[in-house]
Write a protein that holds these residues in place. Structure first.
Motif, mmCIF file in Angstrom:
data_model
loop_
_atom_site.group_PDB
_atom_site.id
_atom_site.type_symbol
_atom_site.label_atom_id
_atom_site.label_comp_id
_atom_site.label_asym_id
_atom_site.label_seq_id
_atom_site.Cartn_x
_atom_site.Cartn_y
_atom_site.Cartn_z
ATOM 1 N N PRO A 86 46.873 38.520 32.312
ATOM 2 C CA PRO A 86 46.008 39.620 32.716
ATOM 3 C C PRO A 86 45.003 39.961 31.623
ATOM 4 O O PRO A 86 45.368 40.075 30.465
ATOM 5 C CB PRO A 86 46.978 40.779 32.944
ATOM 6 C CG PRO A 86 48.317 40.139 33.103
ATOM 7 C CD PRO A 86 48.288 38.854 32.326
ATOM 8 N N GLY A 87 43.744 40.063 32.003
ATOM 9 C CA GLY A 87 42.697 40.363 31.025
ATOM 10 C C GLY A 87 42.192 39.103 30.368
ATOM 11 O O GLY A 87 41.077 39.042 29.886
ATOM 12 N N THR B 61 41.972 49.694 42.403
ATOM 13 C CA THR B 61 42.212 48.249 42.335
ATOM 14 C C THR B 61 41.587 47.711 41.049
ATOM 15 O O THR B 61 40.428 48.009 40.765
ATOM 16 C CB THR B 61 41.525 47.548 43.525
ATOM 17 O OG1 THR B 61 41.749 48.337 44.683
ATOM 18 C CG2 THR B 61 42.047 46.138 43.727
ATOM 19 N N PRO B 62 42.358 46.957 40.246
ATOM 20 C CA PRO B 62 41.755 46.427 39.015
ATOM 21 C C PRO B 62 40.646 45.433 39.356
ATOM 22 O O PRO B 62 40.721 44.750 40.390
ATOM 23 C CB PRO B 62 42.931 45.714 38.317
ATOM 24 C CG PRO B 62 43.959 45.513 39.366
ATOM 25 C CD PRO B 62 43.727 46.526 40.447
#
Ligand code: FMN
Length: 200
Positions: free
Chosen positions: A188-189, A4-5
Motif C-alpha cells: 500500500p502506498g 475510498t482511498p
C-alpha cells in the motif's frame, strides 16, 4: 463513512524509435488499468517529458535497443531520478531483436545491456524483462530497411520487406504487467522507507 482511498498511480515511461516499444508500453498500461491501477504512459522521447517518480506508487520503464544501446532519453531520465526510482517498486523492460534469439549467447547479451543501463544510471530495477521486438520495415527509410534486412538474414530470417514482423511474446508481457500490478497491490502506498529514515 470512510473515504475510498485513491487508486495507486503507476508511471509507464518509455522511449521508442519506430513505435514498437510504445505498443509494449500501451499493453502494460492496459493490463495495469485492468487491475484497477491508474497507469500513466509518458513518452520520454518527447521534448520536455520529465515525470517525477515521487508522484507514483511504482514505475515501469521501457526502452528499445539501437546500435547496442538503450535510448539516451531513458538513460538520462533514469540517471536524473535514480534515487527516487530506488525508493519505490520499479521495473525495466528492454525491447530488442537480440531478445528474439533463443540462445544462451543472446540471453547473456540482453542481460549485459540491462546491466549496463543500471551501471550508467545508478538505478537498479527490482525486476527486468527482455522483450523480443519487431522488424518494422514499413517504418524504416531505405538505408535502414536494407541494413535491417541484412541483419535479419544473418539471423536466418528471410524476410519480405513489404511486411513488418513482430517477435513479441505478448502473453509474457501481460504476465509481467500483472506481476507489477500484484506488487503494487501488496505494497500500500508503494513507497519504501528511504535508507536511514527510521533511525531517528
Ligand atoms: C537501426 C536499428 C538498429 C538496431 N540495433 C539493434 C541492436 O543493436 N541490437 C538489437 O538487439 N536490436 C537492434 N535493433 C532492433 C530494435 O531493437 C527492434 O526493432 C525494436 O523492436 C525497436 O523498437 P522501437 O520501435 O520501439 O524503437 C535495431 C533496429 C534498428 C532499426
Amino acid at each position: 463513512m470512510a473515504a475510498t482511498p485513491p487508486r495507486p498511480r503507476v508511471l509507464v515511461a518509455y522511449a521508442s524509435k519506430h513505435g514498437h516499444t510504445r505498443l509494449v508500453a500501451e499493453r502494460i498500461v492496459a493490463v495495469l488499468r485492468r487491475h484497477s491501477l491508474v497507469a500513466e504512459p509518458v513518452d520520454l522521447g518527447e521534448r520536455g517529458a520529465n515525470p517525477w517518480p515521487p508522484d507514483y506508487a511504482a514505475v515501469v520503464v521501457a526502452a528499445s535497443v539501437h546500435g547496442s544501446r538503450h535510448q539516451k532519453s531513458v538513460v538520462s531520465w533514469a540517471r536524473g531520478h535514480a534515487t527516487t526510482l530506488g525508493l519505490r517498486p520499479s521495473a525495466f523492460v528492454s525491447v530488442s531483436l537480440t531478445a528474439a534469439d533463443d540462445t544462451d549467447e543472446a540471453r547473456s547479451a540482453t542481460r549485459e545491456l540491462i546491466d549496463e543501463l543500471a551501471d550508467e544510471t545508478g538505478w537498479t530495477p527490482d525486476v527486468t524483462l527482455a522483450v523480443a521486438g519487431a522488424l518494422q520495415y514499413r517504418e524504416y527509410d531505405l538505408p535502414t530497411r536494407v541494413l535491417m534486412r541484412l541483419i535479419a538474414r544473418q539471423h536466418g530470417i528471410l524476410t519480405d520487406t513489404a511486411r513488418d514482423i513482430v517477435f513479441t511474446d505478448w502473453p509474457a508481457v501481460e504476465r509481467f504487467a500483472a506481476d507489477v500490478a500484484a506488487t503494487v497491490a501488496g505494497q500500500p502506498g508503494g513507497v519504501r522507507e528511504a535508507p536511514g529514515a527510521g533511525a531517528r
